[in-house]
Design a protein around this motif. Structure first.
Motif, PDB file in Angstrom:
ATOM      1  N   UNK A  18       0.827  -1.209   0.000  1.00 25.96           N
ATOM      2  CA  UNK A  18       0.000   0.000   0.000  1.00 25.96           C
ATOM      3  C   UNK A  18       0.860   1.256   0.000  1.00 25.96           C
ATOM      4  N   UNK A  19       1.982   1.209   0.691  1.00 26.00           N
ATOM      5  CA  UNK A  19       2.897   2.349   0.711  1.00 26.00           C
ATOM      6  C   UNK A  19       3.556   2.562  -0.651  1.00 26.00           C
ATOM      7  N   UNK A  20       3.822   1.462  -1.351  1.00 24.51           N
ATOM      8  CA  UNK A  20       4.667   1.525  -2.538  1.00 24.51           C
ATOM      9  C   UNK A  20       3.917   1.638  -3.862  1.00 24.51           C
ATOM     10  N   UNK A  21       2.693   1.093  -3.948  1.00 28.45           N
ATOM     11  CA  UNK A  21       2.066   0.936  -5.254  1.00 28.45           C
ATOM     12  C   UNK A  21       0.665   1.547  -5.304  1.00 28.45           C
ATOM     13  N   UNK A  29      -8.780  -0.009  -2.250  1.00 30.08           N
ATOM     14  CA  UNK A  29      -9.400   1.201  -1.687  1.00 30.08           C
ATOM     15  C   UNK A  29      -8.964   1.409  -0.234  1.00 30.08           C
ATOM     16  N   UNK A  30      -7.677   1.130  -0.014  1.00 30.39           N
ATOM     17  CA  UNK A  30      -7.052   1.319   1.284  1.00 30.39           C
ATOM     18  C   UNK A  30      -5.780   2.131   1.118  1.00 30.39           C
ATOM     19  N   UNK A  31      -5.347   2.801   2.188  1.00 33.85           N
ATOM     20  CA  UNK A  31      -4.093   3.534   2.171  1.00 33.85           C
ATOM     21  C   UNK A  31      -3.543   3.595   3.583  1.00 33.85           C
ATOM     22  N   UNK A 156      -3.982   9.408  -2.642  1.00 31.81           N
ATOM     23  CA  UNK A 156      -3.502   8.809  -1.394  1.00 31.81           C
ATOM     24  C   UNK A 156      -2.053   8.325  -1.479  1.00 31.81           C
ATOM     25  N   UNK A 157      -1.327   8.860  -2.432  1.00 29.95           N
ATOM     26  CA  UNK A 157       0.125   8.661  -2.467  1.00 29.95           C
ATOM     27  C   UNK A 157       0.693   9.051  -1.098  1.00 29.95           C
ATOM     28  N   UNK A 158       1.530   8.193  -0.493  1.00 31.46           N
ATOM     29  CA  UNK A 158       2.016   8.499   0.859  1.00 31.46           C
ATOM     30  C   UNK A 158       2.739   9.832   0.963  1.00 31.46           C
ATOM     31  N   UNK A 159       3.339  10.294  -0.138  1.00 34.68           N
ATOM     32  CA  UNK A 159       4.020  11.586  -0.098  1.00 34.68           C
ATOM     33  C   UNK A 159       3.027  12.754  -0.055  1.00 34.68           C
ATOM     34  N   UNK A 160       1.837  12.573  -0.636  1.00 38.93           N
ATOM     35  CA  UNK A 160       0.796  13.593  -0.499  1.00 38.93           C
ATOM     36  C   UNK A 160       0.243  13.583   0.917  1.00 38.93           C
ATOM     37  N   UNK A 161      -0.044  12.384   1.420  1.00 43.44           N
ATOM     38  CA  UNK A 161      -0.573  12.273   2.786  1.00 43.44           C
ATOM     39  C   UNK A 161       0.398  12.903   3.778  1.00 43.44           C
ATOM     40  N   UNK A 162       1.678  12.595   3.616  1.00 40.43           N
ATOM     41  CA  UNK A 162       2.689  13.084   4.556  1.00 40.43           C
ATOM     42  C   UNK A 162       2.893  14.590   4.442  1.00 40.43           C
ATOM     43  N   UNK A 163       3.045  15.090   3.214  1.00 44.46           N
ATOM     44  CA  UNK A 163       3.342  16.518   3.037  1.00 44.46           C
ATOM     45  C   UNK A 163       2.152  17.408   3.359  1.00 44.46           C
ATOM     46  N   UNK A 164       0.958  16.855   3.307  1.00 45.07           N
ATOM     47  CA  UNK A 164      -0.223  17.658   3.642  1.00 45.07           C
ATOM     48  C   UNK A 164      -0.411  17.801   5.150  1.00 45.07           C
TER      49      UNK A 164
END
Length: 265
Positions: A18-21, A29-31, A156-164
């Motif tokens: 989920x973190x990578x792909x 439909x999970x993140x 829900x890219x982890x970099x969007x979640x994190x940077x937001x």
């Protein structure tokens, strides 16, 4: 409480995927969300958590107990080892807690807008960090919606979640094609102001008190012609130095807060 100590555990492998792909996030439909603050913001904004993965080598037990009272009974709480946590966590500063959450629908038809809304449209932005930064500004200004046109990365890219820093959960967000968004804006009598360098007027010369959509493109190529052609006005931030552009998230902040300033007068 169930415990997982092996990085070969299937659930841990699933979390890593989920973190990578993006295709895994789309299919399931999970993140993944990391960190107490972000998880609490997600819960406050009605996100559903499937798993809460806790590493007590890093996690304060009092904070954990406070959080555990806020999750639903359907959320499975699992203790994980330090090795497992370091396998799945992007950051070491996320207090030893990671969760798997359900994504939301982000359709234009889901939006609930007030009269004379203030909206930001981001066309084809590729850098997740820029999207996250704009979402933070959108939350700070409490604008009515962020629309992502022709997205180049999943929301829900982890970099969007994190940077937001949690702002992905606090904003109304919809994704669609440029054509669909333009049709939606026109149908709702929302004026389009496209930020471009050519044939544009200074941003402060326009009136943003009515229904307004401020449209931003990439730093490299700017906005596509469809937005230029549909604009009520093309706007520019006058540049007095030798550089002719600024980071899209900075430019968005300038334009958003000018619109907010006008609406406060």
């Amino acid at each position: 409480m169930k415990q997982i100590t092996s990085v070969q555990n299937q659930l841990i492998k699933d979390v890593f995927q989920l973190q990578e792909k993006s295709k895994t996030r789309k299919k399931t439909q999970l993140f993944v969300i990391e960190g107490l603050r972000e998880i609490e913001i997600a819960l406050k904004n009605d996100y559903q958590l499937d798993y809460l993965l806790c590493c007590f080598d890093f996690l304060n037990e009092d904070l954990f107990h406070d959080l555990s009272k806020k999750v639903s009974n359907s959320t499975q709480i699992i203790e994980i080892s330090k090795d497992v946590y370091q396998k799945i966590a992007y950051r070491e500063s996320t207090e030893g807690i990671v969760t798997v959450a359900k994504t939301k629908s982000h359709q234009l038809t889901d939006l609930i807008l007030p009269e004379n809304p203030l909206i930001v449209v981001l066309e084809s932005l590729e850098k997740p960090g820029n999207i996250g930064a704009v979402l933070r500004t959108a939350d700070a200004a409490k604008i009515d919606a962020v629309l992502i046109a022709d997205p180049k990365t999943d929301l829900y890219n982890p970099n969007i979640v994190r940077s937001s820093v949690g702002a992905i959960f606090t904003n109304q967000i919809a994704t669609a094609s440029s054509e669909e968004i333009i049709s939606y804006l026109n149908a709702n009598h929302i004026s389009i102001y496209s930020a471009i360098l050519q044939e544009a007027v200074p941003y402060f010369s326009q009136d943003y008190k009515q229904g307004t959509a401020i449209v931003m493109g990439t730093e490299a190529t700017g906005l596509s012609n469809i937005w230029r052609n549909e604009s009520k006005a093309n706007i520019i931030i006058p540049m007095e130095g030798q550089i002719d552009s600024m980071n899209v998230s900075v430019a968005a902040a300038v334009l958003i807060f000018e619109a907010k300033r006008q609406r406060m007068i």
